[in-house]
Motif scaffolding. Sequence first.
Motif, PDB file in Angstrom:
ATOM      1  N   ASP A 169      -2.448   5.475   2.184  1.00  0.00           N
ATOM      2  CA  ASP A 169      -2.140   5.565   3.603  1.00  0.00           C
ATOM      3  C   ASP A 169      -3.132   4.859   4.509  1.00  0.00           C
ATOM      4  O   ASP A 169      -2.847   4.636   5.673  1.00  0.00           O
ATOM      5  N   SER A 170      -4.303   4.562   4.005  1.00  0.00           N
ATOM      6  CA  SER A 170      -5.328   3.978   4.856  1.00  0.00           C
ATOM      7  C   SER A 170      -5.568   2.547   4.423  1.00  0.00           C
ATOM      8  O   SER A 170      -5.852   2.279   3.252  1.00  0.00           O
TER       9      SER A 170
ATOM     10  N   LEU B  54       0.071   6.576   8.386  1.00  0.00           N
ATOM     11  CA  LEU B  54      -0.610   5.348   7.986  1.00  0.00           C
ATOM     12  C   LEU B  54      -1.629   4.983   9.059  1.00  0.00           C
ATOM     13  O   LEU B  54      -1.380   5.192  10.252  1.00  0.00           O
ATOM     14  N   GLU B  55      -2.757   4.453   8.641  1.00  0.00           N
ATOM     15  CA  GLU B  55      -3.758   4.034   9.629  1.00  0.00           C
ATOM     16  C   GLU B  55      -4.453   2.770   9.175  1.00  0.00           C
ATOM     17  O   GLU B  55      -4.563   2.493   7.967  1.00  0.00           O
TER      18      GLU B  55
ATOM     19  N   ASN C 264       4.849   5.189  11.546  1.00  0.00           N
ATOM     20  CA  ASN C 264       4.470   6.608  11.641  1.00  0.00           C
ATOM     21  C   ASN C 264       5.494   7.389  12.464  1.00  0.00           C
ATOM     22  O   ASN C 264       5.785   8.545  12.174  1.00  0.00           O
TER      23      ASN C 264
ATOM     24  N   ARG D 299       4.271  11.095   6.622  1.00  0.00           N
ATOM     25  CA  ARG D 299       2.969  10.564   6.246  1.00  0.00           C
ATOM     26  C   ARG D 299       2.390   9.807   7.422  1.00  0.00           C
ATOM     27  O   ARG D 299       3.113   9.385   8.315  1.00  0.00           O
TER      28      ARG D 299
ATOM     29  N   SER E  94       0.622   8.520  16.935  1.00  0.00           N
ATOM     30  CA  SER E  94      -0.283   7.913  15.954  1.00  0.00           C
ATOM     31  C   SER E  94      -1.746   8.115  16.342  1.00  0.00           C
ATOM     32  O   SER E  94      -2.575   8.458  15.503  1.00  0.00           O
TER      33      SER E  94
ATOM     34  N   TYR F 123       0.829  -1.207   0.000  1.00  0.00           N
ATOM     35  CA  TYR F 123       0.000   0.000   0.000  1.00  0.00           C
ATOM     36  C   TYR F 123       0.867   1.262   0.000  1.00  0.00           C
ATOM     37  O   TYR F 123       0.629   2.195  -0.767  1.00  0.00           O
ATOM     38  N   VAL F 124       1.872   1.251   0.846  1.00  0.00           N
ATOM     39  CA  VAL F 124       2.732   2.431   0.955  1.00  0.00           C
ATOM     40  C   VAL F 124       3.398   2.737  -0.381  1.00  0.00           C
ATOM     41  O   VAL F 124       3.521   3.891  -0.786  1.00  0.00           O
TER      42      VAL F 124
END
Lengths: 470, 82
Positions: free
Chosen positions: A256-257, A306-307, A298, A304, A451, A250-251
């Motif tokens: 980011d989600s 990320l979650e 994070n 950035r 975070s 994903y990154v």
Amino acid sequence: MSFLPLRARALGQDRVLCVADGGRFFRTAPDFVERLGFDRRAPDDQPFLIDQGCAIAPGDTLGEAAYLYALAERATPPAALDYLILVPTLRCNLSCSYCQVSRAPVAAPGFDWDAATLAAVLDAIDGLPGTRIKIEFQGGEPTLRPDLLRAVIDRCARFETRQFVICTNLQQLDDRILPLFDDPEVYISTSLDGDAETHQRNRTASAGATAQFRANLEAVIARYGPRKVSALPTVDPADPPEIDALIDSYVGLGLDSIFLRPINYQGFARKRHSASREQSDGWRAYHERFVRALIARNWADRSRVLEETYTAICLRRIFQPGADRHVDLRNPNPLGKDYIVIDHDGTVYPTDEARMLSRSGVIDLSIGDVFSGWETERRALLNRHASNYDDPACQRCAYQPFCGRDLVDDIARYGRIDLPRLETEFCRRHLHLFDFLFELIYEDDPAVRYSLSRWLRLDGTPAALGVTHP
Amino acid sequence: MTASAQFEIDGELRDLALSAAQWLCGFYSGIRVELQSDAILLSAGHLDRDTLTTIWTAALANERLHASARMRRAAAFETLAR
């Protein structure tokens, strides 16, 4: 005697969480909880409780009003219908093993909106009372019918606020689809199960199809930027991908989600992934490791954030009631009121999961159709059970203010809605999630606070996110 | 290694304690609850004695808080529903 609208839950050795009905909370020692429970409060206990909104003294009408306000703030407000999930076709050009929607083959006739159904859908849109609309196109594969998508999008021009989400496998990008995607009010939602090998094993079945998907995904991100695209992994809990590899997939695309979804016990998954009915301790441990991996990343790279999407939603349920409108976690959870699903044949369902159950032949949860309406006795029957206020387990649960009710999930897993709450996967899942979140909230670690603060969309990072009473 | 903790049940609060013990099984996984004549025994393979004590304290207090707040809480939710 003061009214104490509190519930208590042990958080481990020598720590107890107390949560008020309106969602305010504090952590304390067992001694204090014992004093609370048995009316043996020390002189400085009462001022603390009142200050925290956790006690209402006799005759305190302002305190009573504040209590009712806090309860109201937590409750799902009544709202007009403004969110439609539309299924213009059930046909699909993939055959994913865990498909939850019971698709039809690409060449199969009779699985698309006919002219009458389209006309009825457009009439229904014309009749919506509000000034905003959100439409999510599901399927099958909705991009097989760009003409139907265009007809709906064009019909929504009168709304002041519009958002369209096209849920697509991105196997096909052409001159019929790109003009739809070019619309700035259109967002793309797709599945990305991790690295190429995982994605191919679960979904595309061939290297060619996998490469095509990947190329198309990279193309739309390059064309529109990552904010237009959301991607979700569907993970087999029995064989989850390596965490860093999944995050990297994903990154690397600028996404980011990550909504970490285990295989949903729906559709083809009911037969091919029958273990998905209940989540295991192994899956819950994987989820925790995943979130902690995001926290570490994070902290290491502040450029950035990320979650994990659902974890962040649950965190905001604690601190920011009403911030999200996640229809699977709310209380009450009205069905067929502020959002509905319209199927390929015009049948109306209260949720997409209800549609899947009906398609699978498990139970018919339709509440009407787009031709004759859906304000039916069936809808009323479902809504008689749509909150957690009356459940004896929820009445005792510290997380009741943050949690919800999902009738359809209970029916999907157990065929009934009256199973003792604590025996349901919905309850076990959320007990675990909120336990984990409160562990994070009270963890004395700047990386964790960083975070959590970003997931709460705070400008800064407070020194502490939770109150402690010694 | 299995840890255990025993808690006496006060005569006046016996019903409350029994209710707390019943709910505890559902709210905290992996804990065995054994009812003895005037005591409740908690045991678990993954928790130590101090944690079992904290759990019992929280569960008992929670049951008492629930009993005290139930009627007024229900009335408040009823007000909301209207």
